[in-house]
Design an enzyme around this catalytic site. Sequence first.
Site, mmCIF file in Angstrom:
data_model
loop_
_atom_site.group_PDB
_atom_site.id
_atom_site.type_symbol
_atom_site.label_atom_id
_atom_site.label_comp_id
_atom_site.label_asym_id
_atom_site.label_seq_id
_atom_site.Cartn_x
_atom_site.Cartn_y
_atom_site.Cartn_z
ATOM 1 N N GLY A 100 1.536 1.296 -14.804
ATOM 2 C CA GLY A 100 0.537 1.127 -15.861
ATOM 3 C C GLY A 100 -0.722 1.926 -15.600
ATOM 4 N NE ARG A 101 -3.807 -0.671 -11.378
ATOM 5 C CZ ARG A 101 -4.692 -1.395 -10.752
ATOM 6 N NH1 ARG A 101 -5.966 -1.117 -10.864
ATOM 7 N NH2 ARG A 101 -4.337 -2.416 -10.002
ATOM 8 N N GLY A 131 6.068 -1.412 -15.015
ATOM 9 C CA GLY A 131 6.021 0.054 -14.928
ATOM 10 C C GLY A 131 4.679 0.522 -14.410
ATOM 11 N NE ARG A 185 -0.039 4.054 -5.126
ATOM 12 C CZ ARG A 185 0.279 2.880 -5.635
ATOM 13 N NH1 ARG A 185 -0.085 1.758 -5.027
ATOM 14 N NH2 ARG A 185 0.983 2.808 -6.740
ATOM 15 C CG ASP A 215 5.908 -5.835 -9.786
ATOM 16 O OD1 ASP A 215 6.194 -7.022 -9.572
ATOM 17 O OD2 ASP A 215 4.757 -5.462 -10.067
ATOM 18 C CG ASN A 216 3.306 -5.327 -6.216
ATOM 19 O OD1 ASN A 216 3.323 -4.348 -6.966
ATOM 20 N ND2 ASN A 216 2.492 -6.344 -6.399
ATOM 21 C CE LYS A 220 -3.317 0.550 -7.420
ATOM 22 N NZ LYS A 220 -2.974 -0.283 -6.260
ATOM 23 N NE ARG A 263 6.076 0.772 -7.698
ATOM 24 C CZ ARG A 263 4.889 0.367 -7.280
ATOM 25 N NH1 ARG A 263 4.680 -0.921 -7.089
ATOM 26 N NH2 ARG A 263 3.915 1.211 -7.099
HETATM 27 P P1 AMP Z 1 -0.107 -5.118 -9.646
HETATM 28 O O1 AMP Z 1 -0.265 -6.597 -9.634
HETATM 29 O O2 AMP Z 1 -1.376 -4.345 -9.351
HETATM 30 O O3 AMP Z 1 1.009 -4.663 -8.787
HETATM 31 O O4 AMP Z 1 0.232 -4.699 -11.139
HETATM 32 C C1 AMP Z 1 1.254 -5.282 -11.896
HETATM 33 C C2 AMP Z 1 1.509 -4.455 -13.121
HETATM 34 O O5 AMP Z 1 0.335 -4.361 -13.917
HETATM 35 C C3 AMP Z 1 1.942 -3.028 -12.858
HETATM 36 O O6 AMP Z 1 2.843 -2.670 -13.855
HETATM 37 C C4 AMP Z 1 0.654 -2.266 -12.964
HETATM 38 O O7 AMP Z 1 0.853 -0.914 -13.288
HETATM 39 C C5 AMP Z 1 -0.038 -2.992 -14.098
HETATM 40 N N1 AMP Z 1 -1.496 -2.891 -14.035
HETATM 41 C C6 AMP Z 1 -2.332 -3.484 -13.147
HETATM 42 N N2 AMP Z 1 -3.608 -3.163 -13.422
HETATM 43 C C7 AMP Z 1 -3.587 -2.348 -14.495
HETATM 44 C C8 AMP Z 1 -4.586 -1.675 -15.262
HETATM 45 N N3 AMP Z 1 -5.873 -1.793 -14.979
HETATM 46 N N4 AMP Z 1 -4.170 -0.922 -16.285
HETATM 47 C C9 AMP Z 1 -2.884 -0.797 -16.602
HETATM 48 N N5 AMP Z 1 -1.901 -1.401 -15.936
HETATM 49 C C10 AMP Z 1 -2.236 -2.165 -14.888
HETATM 50 MG MG MG Z 2 2.108 -3.308 -8.377
#
Ligand code: AMP
Ligand code: MG
Length: 527
Positions: A117-118, A115, A200, A279-280, A137, A207
Site C-alpha cells: 500500500g505504500r 498488498g 529497504r 503479511d509481515n 517505503k 511474504r
Molecule cells: P502493516 O501493518 O504496516 O504491515 O500494513 C498492513 C497493510 O496496510 C499493508 O498492506 C500496508 O501496505 C498497508 N498500509 C499501512 N500503512 C499504509 C499507508 N499509510 N498507506 C497505504 N497503505 C498502508
Molecule cells: Mg506489513
Amino acid sequence: MSFSPSSTAAVAEPASPAPVDSLLASIETDRPDAFVSLGSAFLTRLPAAPLPEPYLVGISADIAAQLGFNAADAQDPAFAELFAGNPAREWPAEKLPYASVYSGHQFGVWAGQLGDGRAIGLGEIEHGGKRLELQLKGAGRTPYSRMGDGRAVLRSSIREYLCSEAMHHLGIPTTRALCVIGSDQPVRRETMETAAVVTRVAPSFVRFGHFEHFYANDRVDELRKLADHVIDRFYPHCRVADDPGDPYLALLNEVTQRTADLMADWQAVGFCHGVMNTDNMSILGLTIDYGPFGFIDGFNANHICNHSDSQGRYAYKMQPQIGYWNLFCLAQALVPLFGPQYDGDNRNEQVIEDAQRVLEGFKDRFAPALERRMRAKLGLAEIREGDDKLVNRLFEVMNANRADFTLTFRNLAKMRKADASGDAPVRDLFLDRAAFDVWANDYRLRLSEETQSDEARASAMNAVNPKYVLRNHLAENAIRLAKEKDFSEVERLARVLRRPFDEQPEFEAYAGLPPDWASDLEVSCSS
Ligand code: AMP
Ligand code: MG
C-alpha cells in the site's frame, strides 16, 4: 564566462555519468527471473509519488557499498530526489517501479487482499555477485493502499532504518535499509507529522501473504509460478534434495526451519516484532516490516510492544507459537501444490500428513536453537542436565524483578566461578537481591563444572550478549533531534549499533538503563 583550464578539460574529455545517474542505470527491472517479471497478476507498475524538497536523513555506507556506490555520493541532491521517488528524468518506461499484491491474516483473522500500500519496488542491483531488490517505503499511493495515504512518517522511517541495520549487526536475518529521505510534507497520524521514505533492501520481499493471496483466490497456476520463482531463486536445492517428488514441501520445510531460527534469534535478544501478521512474515525468514517493534528493557515475559495489541497476541512470549501458527497459514496456502507423487482417493490425507510432518519440524528446530543460544548467553560451553532449568529460573527471577534484559545478560559475564566478587553489576539490577543470590549460587556451582577460565568465558559471552541494542528511548532521542533537522544523532546511534558487542567507552551512556520518561513511550501501529 571565464575561460579556466578546468573548463577546457571538461570540454575535452567526455564527462562520465554522475554517480546518481549511474546508480539509477544499475537498477534492473527486466531480468526474466526477477520478481517483477512475474507479471501483472502479481503486481502493478506505476511511478512513485515523489516527496517535495527531499533531504537526506541517514545513509548506510555498508549497504551503499553492497550496491556498488559510495555513500559520500549521497550528498548530491539528486540522490535524495531519487530515493524520495523522483528520478532526475521521467521514470524510463522500462524501469517503471511496481507494487505487489498479497493478502494475509491480521491478528489471527483473515483480512483478504492487502498488498504494497505504500511500498514501491525499484528493481534489483547486482553487485559483487549479490542481487538485491530495492523498495521505497512511503513513496505514495498504490492500487493496494485502501484507505491509506501511501506515506510513512519520519519517526517510523528512522526507527526502521536504525533497527534493520542494528538487527543485521546483531547477526539476525533482516531486510536492510539503504537510507532515509525526509521532506516537510505534512502527514496526519495521531498528530501531524512529516513524511519520509526509507529505502529497504533485501534479496526478496515475498511474504507468506503472497502465497495466501493466490490460494484464497483459487489461482493455482499463479500460486505455482510464485513458488517456482522463490524456489529457483532462493531455494534451488528444493528441487533435487531429499524429496525429489515434492519441491513445494521442501520449500515449506526450508521456510519452517528458517522461521524457527528467526524466532530463537528474537527471543534470545529480547526483540519484540509487534505485528506478526502473515503479511509481515518473510519467505526468506528475514525480520521484515518494522513497525511498533521494541527491545525489552525491564524483562516481562508478557511484554507487548504494540500499543494497539490489546489482547497481547504478539507479546514477547507468544512470538514462537505465532511464528508456528503463521507457518500453518503458509502450509495451507501451499496445499494445492503438494503431492504430485500421489493420486487416488487418499491423496488429500497423505498431503495433509506430509505438511503436518514438516510443520512439526518447527518444534524440533526451535527448542534446540533457543537452547543453544541460551547456553551461549550463560557461557556454558559444556552440556549438563538441568541447564534448561537454570535458564528458566533466571528468566523467572528477571521477570519478577523486571530486571533489564540486555544488561542482565551482559553483566552476567562479570561473575566469577570462585566467589561473588563480580556479582554486583548484575545483582544490582534485581530489587530482590536474595532471590538473585539463590540463583547466582546455583549458577556459580554450575560454572565450577566448566573447564574454561572466567576470562575466556566472559569474552565468549560478550560476543553473544550485546551491550548496545536499539532501546526505544535511544531511537526517540534521535527522532526528536531529527524533527529539528539535526540528523547527527541518527548517524551516531547507527554507528554505535554497528558494533553491538564491543565495548565503546565513549558511548557508555547508550548502554545504560532507560530514563524514567521512557516508560511513557507508546508505540502503535500508526506509522
Ligand atoms: P502493516 O501493518 O504496516 O504491515 O500494513 C498492513 C497493510 O496496510 C499493508 O498492506 C500496508 O501496505 C498497508 N498500509 C499501512 N500503512 C499504509 C499507508 N499509510 N498507506 C497505504 N497503505 C498502508
Ligand atoms: Mg506489513
